[in-house]
Design an enzyme around this catalytic site. Sequence first.
Site, PDB file in Angstrom:
ATOM      1  CB  CYS A  13      36.854  35.068  35.605  1.00 30.03           C
ATOM      2  SG  CYS A  13      35.367  34.104  35.955  1.00 30.03           S
ATOM      3  CD  GLN A  14      37.928  30.836  41.353  1.00 26.18           C
ATOM      4  OE1 GLN A  14      38.547  30.267  40.449  1.00 26.18           O
ATOM      5  NE2 GLN A  14      37.442  30.188  42.396  1.00 26.18           N
TER       6      GLN A  14
END
Length: 351
Positions: free
Chosen positions: A144-145
């Site tokens: 993800c991030q």
Amino acid sequence: MYSLSPQNIIEEFAAASTKLARGVEALRQIDELPVGTTPKQKVWEKDKVSLFHFERGPGTNIKTPVLIVYALVNRHHMMDIQADRSFIRNLQAAGLDLYLIDWGYPTPEDKYFTMEEYINGYLDDAVEVIREKTGQKISLMGICQGGTFSVIYAALHPQKVKNLVTLVTPIDFATPRDMLSKWAKHLDVDTLVNNQGNVPGELLNAGFALLKPMLRTNKYVSILNSIDKEGQLHNFLRMEHWIADSPDQAGECFRKFIKDLYQGNKLVQGTFEMGGSRVDLKNITMPLLNIYAEEDHLVPPEASIALNDLVGSTDKSLTKFAGGHIGVFVGSRSQRELAPGIATWLNERDS
């Protein structure tokens, strides 16, 4: 045909009351449901950031060490939620030598921490610790991030990264189905950070919940229907614990992430800068495995798929996973197929 008689109503009420009583008793007997239990040891620490090395299993045969980079939002325990649904354990069993960077919990004095400090500071320091210990490049696995951070890092330090694996990673922050992007574009991030300092994790969780408002309602209805089933109840509580365990976000890092990426989409446009250097994704020439979830409501497929067209790699793979953002790590198919598939892909590039 079902008859709505007084007797039927009484029987249904009695059955529901019995089920609820059993569930309450089960809750009373629960002390703590541990998450993140795969054995590991801390090998480095700086400020609130730690580097962990997972114990090597007997089948560890892939020489290149793998550094897992999770998002700042929520905790990495999602990948190790319980012993029989652990993405970490399945990667380990498939032969990987695993490290993990733990970002910790920012406190008010950390509000000035920038993306540069996270990526060119802590992440680079962790990479150097592993390189010094093993004498070789690393494979980066970004989630993800954390995948966005890994992509930026690989573009700035390609000489240190042998392979790049990204899972449910946002790269194009302006795709039509990206509801999170639409929300972020209207966020007055300067006022928020200037007034709050760090951004509360609870605030972000509330924003995520609004993207699918009925999801939480359906979840609670579902658990009421199975509250007397111990296994399902334990699974539900572990997930709720993970959701609630949301660190605050360092203000300056959050400001840049929102303004430059969600609002400016500068990574795709080739104008994103880090520490005075432009981040050119064409500098990523190492093998790339990019995995996206086709039912992801937080990072829609198009937001991840864009990466393959932007990098300079000739050896690049794009893999679709049938599930949602969290199912990538806890679903049964993830355990059977995805983790072993990643290990196979890395093993083929381990020479």
